[in-house]
Motif scaffolding. Structure first.
Motif, mmCIF file in Angstrom:
data_model
loop_
_atom_site.group_PDB
_atom_site.id
_atom_site.type_symbol
_atom_site.label_atom_id
_atom_site.label_comp_id
_atom_site.label_asym_id
_atom_site.label_seq_id
_atom_site.Cartn_x
_atom_site.Cartn_y
_atom_site.Cartn_z
ATOM 1 N N ASP A 103 0.837 -1.197 0.000
ATOM 2 C CA ASP A 103 0.000 0.000 0.000
ATOM 3 C C ASP A 103 0.877 1.253 0.000
ATOM 4 O O ASP A 103 2.100 1.191 0.095
ATOM 5 N N GLN A 104 0.245 2.395 -0.102
ATOM 6 C CA GLN A 104 0.997 3.649 -0.207
ATOM 7 C C GLN A 104 1.498 4.140 1.141
ATOM 8 O O GLN A 104 2.155 5.182 1.229
ATOM 9 N N TYR A 105 1.218 3.393 2.206
ATOM 10 C CA TYR A 105 1.679 3.773 3.538
ATOM 11 C C TYR A 105 2.931 3.004 3.958
ATOM 12 O O TYR A 105 3.356 3.098 5.103
ATOM 13 N N GLY A 106 3.504 2.217 3.035
ATOM 14 C CA GLY A 106 4.713 1.484 3.349
ATOM 15 C C GLY A 106 4.482 0.109 3.936
ATOM 16 O O GLY A 106 5.423 -0.552 4.364
ATOM 17 N N MET B 217 -6.319 -4.666 -3.793
ATOM 18 C CA MET B 217 -6.293 -3.400 -3.077
ATOM 19 C C MET B 217 -7.001 -2.345 -3.914
ATOM 20 O O MET B 217 -6.631 -2.107 -5.071
ATOM 21 N N ASP B 218 -8.032 -1.729 -3.350
ATOM 22 C CA ASP B 218 -8.805 -0.760 -4.122
ATOM 23 C C ASP B 218 -8.107 0.607 -4.125
ATOM 24 O O ASP B 218 -7.039 0.790 -3.547
ATOM 25 N N ARG B 219 -8.739 1.568 -4.763
ATOM 26 C CA ARG B 219 -8.102 2.875 -4.936
ATOM 27 C C ARG B 219 -7.971 3.647 -3.634
ATOM 28 O O ARG B 219 -7.228 4.622 -3.565
ATOM 29 N N ARG B 220 -8.677 3.222 -2.603
ATOM 30 C CA ARG B 220 -8.539 3.859 -1.286
ATOM 31 C C ARG B 220 -7.637 3.052 -0.355
ATOM 32 O O ARG B 220 -7.632 3.270 0.848
ATOM 33 N N GLN B 221 -6.918 2.104 -0.936
ATOM 34 C CA GLN B 221 -5.940 1.290 -0.208
ATOM 35 C C GLN B 221 -6.577 0.251 0.714
ATOM 36 O O GLN B 221 -5.891 -0.335 1.558
ATOM 37 N N GLN C 85 -10.556 -2.432 6.158
ATOM 38 C CA GLN C 85 -10.391 -0.998 5.964
ATOM 39 C C GLN C 85 -8.967 -0.615 6.361
ATOM 40 O O GLN C 85 -8.574 -0.724 7.522
ATOM 41 N N ASN C 86 -8.206 -0.162 5.394
ATOM 42 C CA ASN C 86 -6.786 0.113 5.589
ATOM 43 C C ASN C 86 -6.564 1.612 5.466
ATOM 44 O O ASN C 86 -6.721 2.184 4.395
ATOM 45 N N SER C 87 -6.204 2.281 6.577
ATOM 46 C CA SER C 87 -6.061 3.728 6.550
ATOM 47 C C SER C 87 -4.617 4.135 6.787
ATOM 48 O O SER C 87 -3.771 3.339 7.166
ATOM 49 N N PHE C 88 -4.364 5.420 6.577
ATOM 50 C CA PHE C 88 -3.027 5.978 6.789
ATOM 51 C C PHE C 88 -2.604 5.904 8.252
ATOM 52 O O PHE C 88 -1.435 5.777 8.575
#
Length: 548
Positions: free
Chosen positions: A255-258, A297-301, A316-319
């Motif tokens: 994901d974009q959070y590493g 993984m969807d566009r909201r991670q 639900q995967n958040s920053f």
């Protein structure tokens, strides 16, 4: 006024592991087949699930089976969203077709009507790549219809094609039993980064780095070189291995959070690699092992899992990184948080906990009980951290030591505790009486307020000059120390359950069920931009921002 949002979720203190909100999706939502082959997200943000009896869309509430003419659902192997936002369908024995959800048009693709067993389809430029994972790769020239069989699999019986990926810059990569290859049209060119190690899975991180799932490790590749080798350390032992004793890293996502997500043979559990630690997500969520067919993984991670027989899971995967606490397998709500250096003190619905954020060391300050003992507030004075609770048991002070500091803690039996000086403090008891006590709240010296309504609940104190402001479930009260009297501030902007008080730039603010009120000017703020301020529980000023 600058507003930031602070999201607190929960995670067990015993292991300091992350926790994610999740849902199990199945027949109750309209998914009538629990064996999911793959998952994709369409341009309309709908999720598409390929199953044995067709393709379902999911809109966040319900599944709906797509009605596609001429499609033999029991022959469907795979579907994905193509470059033209249509669905590419892989149909057993019939080849590749496309379906446009808007027009409901079902079309057989030219040159791709063939005896087909592909469970992954990738079209790049003038070639289509059809992968029967773990078996072979078929390349089709879309201009001529020429089919190029898997020469590597033909030449070496056990050199199997395992996975396929198109990178962000358009390169088509294939992971095989003997390493990583790039497809140059119909020609496979071996890349040196993985050597002869099998590449079971691939993904690309937001920073462009390529992640390769190999035997027992994850290779991080940048600029054509291996920059890091991650060796997952599994906390739960597995007795299932592949031939040769290895444990492959499969179904890899970043994901974009590493964070790195993956499964490992036999692919019945989800793992997360974060901060140099491997977590068993199923174990954290209390889920039983379930064979995972696919991950997306969807566009909201957010993460979607398709299983063999258990339907789908949504995580639900958040920053936000999260800390939380459990007792007796139940998650505790966090109502109070105090930060002192690298130490976080959390008051929960059943006990008080301290966590050193620098090294993960933790300590239970107030033990949870079968009869919940909530911690109502945390206050600091003269180097001592006081936490108020209801129970009269375990009132001994304690010390938390680390390499640099000694943190002192002292429990107080009170609903709310507010230190004024070395000799005086204010506390609210269980009956909502406001009491003047000695410095540590152990001895009551006077009763300041005794509310006639026993239903009032005291939520917070704040002293400003001669006045003590008292946030309650029945609005805001003010006590004058010089006149020894109190009054109720009656105003529409304060006619709420007041949860918290805070001074910001010399002004006093109240957080409540209807938003935030600046008390002197009676200015009520219900919105921040388009976001409604419903049930604001805490308000703090930190680094030139208001945190809610």
């Amino acid at each position: 006024m600058a507003i930031c949002w602070l999201l607190l979720t929960a995670l067990a203190i015993q292991a300091q592991h992350p926790v994610f909100n999740f849902q199990k999706l199945g027949s109750e939502e309209g998914l009538n087949n629990a064996n999911i082959f793959n998952i994709a997200q369409g341009p309309d943000d709908l999720m598409y699930f390929t199953t044995q009896n067709g393709i379902y869309t999911y809109d966040g509430y319900n599944f709906r089976l797509l009605d596609i003419d001429s499609l033999k659902t029991n022959a469907l192997l795979y579907s994905t969203v193509g470059d033209n936002n249509d669905l590419l369908l892989s149909i057993r024995g019939e080849g590749i077709a496309s379906y446009a959800p808007g027009s409901r048009r079902f079309v057989r693709r030219p040159h791709l009507q063939l005896n087909n067993m592909a469970d992954q389809v990738l079209i790049a430029g003038s070639h289509a790549y059809l992968l029967s994972a773990g078996i072979r790769l078929l390349t089709v020239d879309l201009q001529t219809g020429r089919q190029v069989p898997d020469a590597l699999a033909a030449g070496e019986k056990f050199n199997r094609a395992l996975c396929m990926l198109r990178t962000s810059d358009g390169h088509v990569l294939v992971g095989r039993s003997d390493g990583l290859y790039e497809m140059k049209g119909a020609v496979a060119v071996k890349l040196p980064v993985a050597g002869n190690r099998p590449v079971h899975s691939m993904t690309q991180a937001a920073n462009g780095q390529l992640l390769l799932g190999t035997t027992d490790r994850i290779l991080v590749v940048s600029a054509g070189k291996v920059k890091e080798e991650i060796v997952p350390a599994y906390k739960t032992k597995s007795f299932t291995f592949q031939l040769g004793g290895e444990k492959s890293v499969d179904r890899l996502l970043a994901d974009q959070y590493g964070r790195i997500w993956f499964t490992s043979y036999p692919d019945d559990r989800l793992y997360l690699y974060q901060d140099h630690t491997t977590y068993d997500v199923f174990d954290i969520l209390g889920l039983q092992s379930s064979l995972i067919n696919c991950m997306y993984m969807d566009r909201r991670q957010n993460l979607w899992l398709g299983t063999y027989s258990e339907g789908a899971y949504y995580l639900q995967n958040s920053f936000f990184s999260a800390l939380g606490f459990t007792f007796d397998k139940g998650r505790l709500s966090v109502g109070q948080v105090h930060l002192k250096g690298s130490l976080l003190v959390a008051g929960t619905s059943n006990g008080c906990y301290a966590v050193n954020l620098a090294n993960g060391q933790s300590r239970v300050l107030s033990k949870p009980d079968v009869i919940p003992d909530p911690v109502n507030n945390i206050a600091e004075y003269d180097g001592v951290l006081y936490y108020s609770k209801n129970s009269t048991f375990n009132l001994s002070p304690s010390i938390f030591l680390d390499a640099r500091s000694a943190y002192k803690f002292k429990p107080v039996v009170a609903r709310e505790f507010y230190p004024l000086s070395e000799r005086q403090s204010i506390l609210a008891d269980a009956q909502a009486d406001i009491l003047l006590a000695n410095g540590d709240g152990s001895k009551v010296m006077d009763t300041l307020i005794s509310f006639p309504d026993y239903r009032i609940q005291v939520n917070r104190f704040l002293k400003l000059g001669d006045s003590l402001y008292i946030a309650t479930s029945n609005g805001l009260y003010v006590y004058s120390f010089s006149r020894h009297k109190y009054h109720h501030l009656v105003a529409p902007e304060l006619n709420y359950n007041i949860n918290d008080l805070c001074i910001i730039s010399g002004k006093l603010y109240a957080a409540h069920e209807g938003g935030v009120t600046e008390i002197k000017q009676r200015r009520l703020q219900r919105l921040v931009g388009e976001h409604p301020l419903n049930s604001v529980r805490r308000i703090r000023w930190f680094k030139n921002r208001i945190w809610l």
